[in-house]
Structure formats: C-alpha cells, structure tokens
Design an enzyme around this catalytic site. Structure first.
Site, PDB file in Angstrom:
ATOM      1  N   ASP A 157      -7.013  -2.523  -7.204  1.00  0.00           N
ATOM      2  CA  ASP A 157      -7.467  -3.084  -5.935  1.00  0.00           C
ATOM      3  C   ASP A 157      -7.774  -4.555  -6.127  1.00  0.00           C
ATOM      4  OD1 ASP A 157      -8.335  -2.045  -3.106  1.00  0.00           O
ATOM      5  OD2 ASP A 157      -9.760  -3.592  -3.684  1.00  0.00           O
ATOM      6  N   TYR A 192     -15.167 -10.887   0.714  1.00  0.00           N
ATOM      7  CA  TYR A 192     -15.852  -9.641   0.342  1.00  0.00           C
ATOM      8  C   TYR A 192     -17.173  -9.906  -0.362  1.00  0.00           C
ATOM      9  CZ  TYR A 192     -11.787  -7.057   1.823  1.00  0.00           C
ATOM     10  OH  TYR A 192     -10.797  -6.521   2.597  1.00  0.00           O
ATOM     11  N   ARG A 243      -6.704  12.459  -5.565  1.00  0.00           N
ATOM     12  CA  ARG A 243      -7.896  11.818  -4.979  1.00  0.00           C
ATOM     13  C   ARG A 243      -9.002  12.835  -4.696  1.00  0.00           C
ATOM     14  NH1 ARG A 243     -11.697   9.713  -3.131  1.00  0.00           N
ATOM     15  NH2 ARG A 243     -11.837   7.994  -1.659  1.00  0.00           N
ATOM     16  N   ARG A 245      -3.398   7.220   0.701  1.00  0.00           N
ATOM     17  CA  ARG A 245      -3.827   8.494   1.275  1.00  0.00           C
ATOM     18  C   ARG A 245      -2.860   9.136   2.259  1.00  0.00           C
ATOM     19  NH1 ARG A 245     -10.052   7.634   2.706  1.00  0.00           N
ATOM     20  NH2 ARG A 245      -9.268   5.624   3.370  1.00  0.00           N
ATOM     21  N   ARG A 272       0.822  -1.214   0.000  1.00  0.00           N
ATOM     22  CA  ARG A 272       0.000   0.000   0.000  1.00  0.00           C
ATOM     23  C   ARG A 272       0.861   1.272   0.000  1.00  0.00           C
ATOM     24  NH1 ARG A 272      -5.526  -0.070   1.661  1.00  0.00           N
ATOM     25  NH2 ARG A 272      -6.322  -2.138   1.287  1.00  0.00           N
TER      26      ARG A 272
HETATM   27  O1  1CP Z   1       0.394   0.752  -3.338  1.00  0.00           O
HETATM   28  C1  1CP Z   1      -0.478  -0.088  -3.329  1.00  0.00           C
HETATM   29  O2  1CP Z   1      -0.337  -1.182  -2.724  1.00  0.00           O
HETATM   30  C2  1CP Z   1      -1.722   0.272  -4.060  1.00  0.00           C
HETATM   31  C3  1CP Z   1      -2.538  -0.771  -4.682  1.00  0.00           C
HETATM   32  C4  1CP Z   1      -3.494  -1.494  -3.758  1.00  0.00           C
HETATM   33  C5  1CP Z   1      -3.424  -2.828  -3.367  1.00  0.00           C
HETATM   34  C6  1CP Z   1      -2.314  -3.807  -3.664  1.00  0.00           C
HETATM   35  C7  1CP Z   1      -4.686  -0.966  -3.194  1.00  0.00           C
HETATM   36  C8  1CP Z   1      -5.155   0.417  -3.335  1.00  0.00           C
HETATM   37  N1  1CP Z   1      -5.362  -1.968  -2.566  1.00  0.00           N
HETATM   38  C9  1CP Z   1      -4.597  -3.112  -2.642  1.00  0.00           C
HETATM   39  C10 1CP Z   1      -4.938  -4.443  -2.145  1.00  0.00           C
HETATM   40  C11 1CP Z   1      -6.068  -4.605  -1.217  1.00  0.00           C
HETATM   41  N2  1CP Z   1      -7.311  -4.009  -1.249  1.00  0.00           N
HETATM   42  C12 1CP Z   1      -6.089  -5.549  -0.175  1.00  0.00           C
HETATM   43  C13 1CP Z   1      -4.950  -6.512   0.105  1.00  0.00           C
HETATM   44  C14 1CP Z   1      -3.845  -5.845   0.815  1.00  0.00           C
HETATM   45  C15 1CP Z   1      -4.125  -5.494   2.239  1.00  0.00           C
HETATM   46  O3  1CP Z   1      -4.424  -6.415   3.008  1.00  0.00           O
HETATM   47  O4  1CP Z   1      -4.006  -4.306   2.565  1.00  0.00           O
HETATM   48  C16 1CP Z   1      -7.335  -5.477   0.470  1.00  0.00           C
HETATM   49  C17 1CP Z   1      -7.808  -6.297   1.642  1.00  0.00           C
HETATM   50  C18 1CP Z   1      -8.110  -4.499  -0.223  1.00  0.00           C
HETATM   51  C19 1CP Z   1      -9.526  -4.140   0.030  1.00  0.00           C
HETATM   52  C20 1CP Z   1      -9.718  -2.697   0.258  1.00  0.00           C
HETATM   53  N3  1CP Z   1      -9.428  -1.725  -0.644  1.00  0.00           N
HETATM   54  C21 1CP Z   1     -10.261  -2.060   1.401  1.00  0.00           C
HETATM   55  C22 1CP Z   1     -10.864  -2.758   2.605  1.00  0.00           C
HETATM   56  C23 1CP Z   1      -9.874  -3.276   3.588  1.00  0.00           C
HETATM   57  C24 1CP Z   1     -10.619  -4.030   4.661  1.00  0.00           C
HETATM   58  O5  1CP Z   1     -10.258  -3.831   5.850  1.00  0.00           O
HETATM   59  O6  1CP Z   1     -11.522  -4.818   4.347  1.00  0.00           O
HETATM   60  C25 1CP Z   1     -10.243  -0.673   1.182  1.00  0.00           C
HETATM   61  C26 1CP Z   1     -10.693   0.428   2.112  1.00  0.00           C
HETATM   62  C27 1CP Z   1      -9.706  -0.473  -0.119  1.00  0.00           C
HETATM   63  C28 1CP Z   1      -9.511   0.821  -0.805  1.00  0.00           C
HETATM   64  C29 1CP Z   1      -8.172   1.117  -1.328  1.00  0.00           C
HETATM   65  N4  1CP Z   1      -7.391   0.265  -2.087  1.00  0.00           N
HETATM   66  C30 1CP Z   1      -6.227   0.911  -2.463  1.00  0.00           C
HETATM   67  C31 1CP Z   1      -6.284   2.242  -1.904  1.00  0.00           C
HETATM   68  C32 1CP Z   1      -5.234   3.299  -2.099  1.00  0.00           C
HETATM   69  C33 1CP Z   1      -7.490   2.360  -1.204  1.00  0.00           C
HETATM   70  C34 1CP Z   1      -8.008   3.586  -0.505  1.00  0.00           C
HETATM   71  C35 1CP Z   1      -8.870   4.292  -1.465  1.00  0.00           C
HETATM   72  C36 1CP Z   1      -9.043   5.742  -1.207  1.00  0.00           C
HETATM   73  O7  1CP Z   1      -8.216   6.568  -1.672  1.00  0.00           O
HETATM   74  O8  1CP Z   1     -10.048   6.090  -0.592  1.00  0.00           O
END
Ligand code: 1CP
Length: 338
Positions: free
Chosen positions: A72, A146, A36, A27, A23
C-alpha cells in the site's frame, strides 16, 4: 518474460495493447477474499509469501500483462516512525498526525530495514513471474494528505490549511517524503521490480498554480532520480493539470477518464499513455462498456505507445468475468477492423 508491457513503457509501439488494472488485487476477487478472511490487510502486506501470492492472483486469473506489488502507499510510513492501521469502516488511520510545522519532528527519513518485507516480497515474485513487476510509491503530496488528515478525507481542509498557513513547513515535509521515496523506490528496483509507478491520487484537488509550487518540484526530483527502470506517473485530474504534466520526464503518464484519449494523445506527444477507462463502466452493460473500451483502443493507437488501464482502481463490485473479458478484448483488438 512477456515484454510487451515493458516495451510500451519504453515508448515502443507494440503489436498488441498490453493491459493491467490499478488495484487489480483486491476485494472484488473471491480468491483474495478467501485469504483476507484469515488475515488482516496489514498482515497480508507484511508477510512476503502471502503478499506474493495475492500479487500473482490477477496475473493467473485475468491474464494481465503486468503484476503490481501487493502493498500500500502508506506502508513506507512504517519505516518513518509513523503507525498505520487499516480499519474496515474508516479505512486507513495514521498516527501521530502532522498538522503543523512543529509536528514534523515526529517524522524521520525512512529506515529501509523496517520495511524489509516489501523487498522480500519482490525477490520471491521475480523468481515466479512471467510478466514484468511494477513497484510503486505515493507522491510526497498524496502521502502527506494521509499524515496530515490522519486518514482518508473528502475535503482536505487540514492539508490545505497547513499548506497555505505554513508553506515553508509544508515544503520541509515534502522534502523529507521526497528523499525517503527515492530511497524506497531505489531499494525496490534493487530487489528486482521492472517498472515503478508513482501514485498521485490526490494532486487533482489542487489548482494548477499550487500543483506547480507544492507538488511538481518533488515529483520531478523523484522521476529524474530513477534512471534504471521506466517510470509511470499517475495523477488524477489529468485534464485540469495537462499543461503542468507535459514536461515531466516520466516515461508513461497514466491518465483518468475525464480527458478524452484522443485529446491526451495531442497534448502528450512525447509520453506513452496508460488508461483511461472509467472503472464504473465495468458495472454497466457489456454493450456500453465495450463501446468505450474500443474507443480508447482506437485512439490509443495515436499515442507514442499505449497501455490499457482504468483511470483509477477497480471498484469492489466489479465482476471478475467482466474484467477477464476486457483483457481478452484488448488483446484481440489488433486484428479487428476499425
Ligand atoms: O493491485 C493492486 O493495485 C494492489 C496494491 C495496492 C496499491 C497500488 C493497494 C492495495 N493499494 C494501493 C495504492 C493505494 N492505497 C492508493 C493509490 C491508488 C489509488 O488511488 O487507488 C491509495 C490512495 C491507497 C490508500 C488506501 N489503501 C485506502 C484509502 C483510499 C482513500 O480513499 O483514501 C484504502 C482503503 C486502502 C486499503 C487497501 N490497499 C490495497 C487494498 C487491496 C486495500 C483494501 C484492503 C482490504 O482488503 O481491506
């Protein structure tokens, strides 16, 4: 291209430890926030020029050794007949949900044309990047949580109810996700990614017994079908599942902080290791932080090869300057006395 990260993925010892952060685009970074504010998250993912720009931000600003595609884990659902939305308060929302076997009919195998923007982003990036690009997908189990829960959850009640009351239906769901994930990852590789990472963020909620039954056969099938690029497998609860992960054919195991790096190097002799700093140590004092970074680096030398990373994603409250200091420290560590 700077190939230190790629070499470490292949299990080759490198002359400095490569580093990137799960990640790393997000943000916590003012440059990300600026974009964003103009676009919602899904629009950013679906617009190749924007997704590419955001992917490049941490490479330029932090100097990390690898880029990870900005997308994502839920994006492939859009190619499978499922709608996704990202809300600021509740996080991701997915519909229709699949709570029983009778709902599986809502899901179809992935149509790659429906997620063409992912592959276009990759094509833009490989022309611009000077470091390797990581593509990714979720494991079938993590994706299933999910689609069964309809979004994020803390207790996974619906997932476990489905699994333990209709195991055959659950296996059917896993199979659809497995076949689609293989297709999706292979298309990312065709577009140019150099490495793929499988995110199994929620596998750690299962007992080792159930991991063997409901997760491992599918993860194994995905890993075994990817042979053109190295595969990184990230799974939470590494210590509880250590015996289950040992014989997976991934090139790299990405481990969380609940296992000591030294113990991990004893347990996983045949894998390169990625990890394993607790991301919240980045919110504390530099003194406490660098004690831990140093310990991980010293023990990482015992691994087949080591890629420095966090045990999970960067927290939104993290300072860019601190992350940059960690990158510099990791890079310079080779010359330090231990
Ligand atoms: O730099 C990077 O890693 C960006 C790419 C990326 C990746 C690899 C994002 C962007 N998301 C992910 C994977 C991801 N998404 C996972 C696996 C990794 C982890 O465990 O962190 C998971 C579980 C998600 C699901 C997800 N996406 C959630 C929910 C998490 C939960 O607790 O259930 C959320 C809130 C997101 C949104 C998201 N994804 C990525 C970003 C930058 C964001 C935030 C979006 C925003 O700007 O509001």
């Amino acid at each position: 291209m700077r190939d230190t990260f790629l070499n470490a993925c292949k299990g080759i010892k490198t002359d400095y430890t490569p580093v990137w952060f799960m990640r790393q685009a997000g943000r916590y970074m003012p440059e990300y926030q600026k974009i964003r504010q103009k676009y919602d998250f899904l629009t950013m993912c679906k617009t190749p020029e924007i997704a590419a720009e955001v992917t490049l931000q941490p490479v330029k600003i932090l100097g990390v050794d690898a880029a990870i595609l900005f997308s994502d884990i839920l994006i492939p659902l859009e190619g499978m007949g499922i709608k996704i939305e990202f809300t600021d308060d509740k996080g991701p929302q997915v519909y229709p949900t699949i709570k029983t076997s009778s709902h599986i009919k809502f899901l179809k195998e992935i149509e790659l044309d429906l997620v063409y923007y992912v592959f276009q982003t990759i094509k833009i990036l490989i022309k611009e990047l000077e470091v390797p690009l990581i593509g990714f997908a979720a494991s079938p189990f993590t994706l299933a949580t999910y689609i069964i829960e309809g979004g994020s959850t803390k207790d996974f009640i619906n997932t476990k109810r489905f699994m333990f009351s209709e195991p055959e239906g659950f296996h059917k769901l896993m199979k659809i996700f497995t076949d689609s994930t293989i297709k999706y990852l292979k298309e990312q590789i065709k577009a140019g990614v150099h490495v793929v990472q499988i995110f199994d963020t929620w596998a750690g909620i299962l007992s080792p017994f159930d991991y063997e039954i409901f997760v491992k056969p599918y993860v194994k099938k995905i890993i075994d079908s990817i042979n053109k690029v190295p595969v990184i497998y990230f799974c939470s609860n590494t210590s509880g599942l250590a015996n289950n992960l040992k014989d997976l054919n991934a090139n790299v195991l990405s481990i969380d902080w609940k296992i000591d790096m030294k113990d991990a190097t004893d347990l996983f002799k045949y894998h390169a290791l990625q990890g394993n700093l607790d991301p919240l140590t980045l919110l504390g004092t530099e003194d406490e932080l660098f004690k831990r970074v140093k310990k991980i680096l010293i023990h990482g030398r015992l691994a087949k090869a080591h890629i420095f990373n966090l045990g999970h994603g960067v927290n939104i409250n993290t300072s860019v300057d601190i992350l940059k200091k960690v990158v510099d420290f990791v890079h310079e560590f080779k010359t330090m006395e231990v």
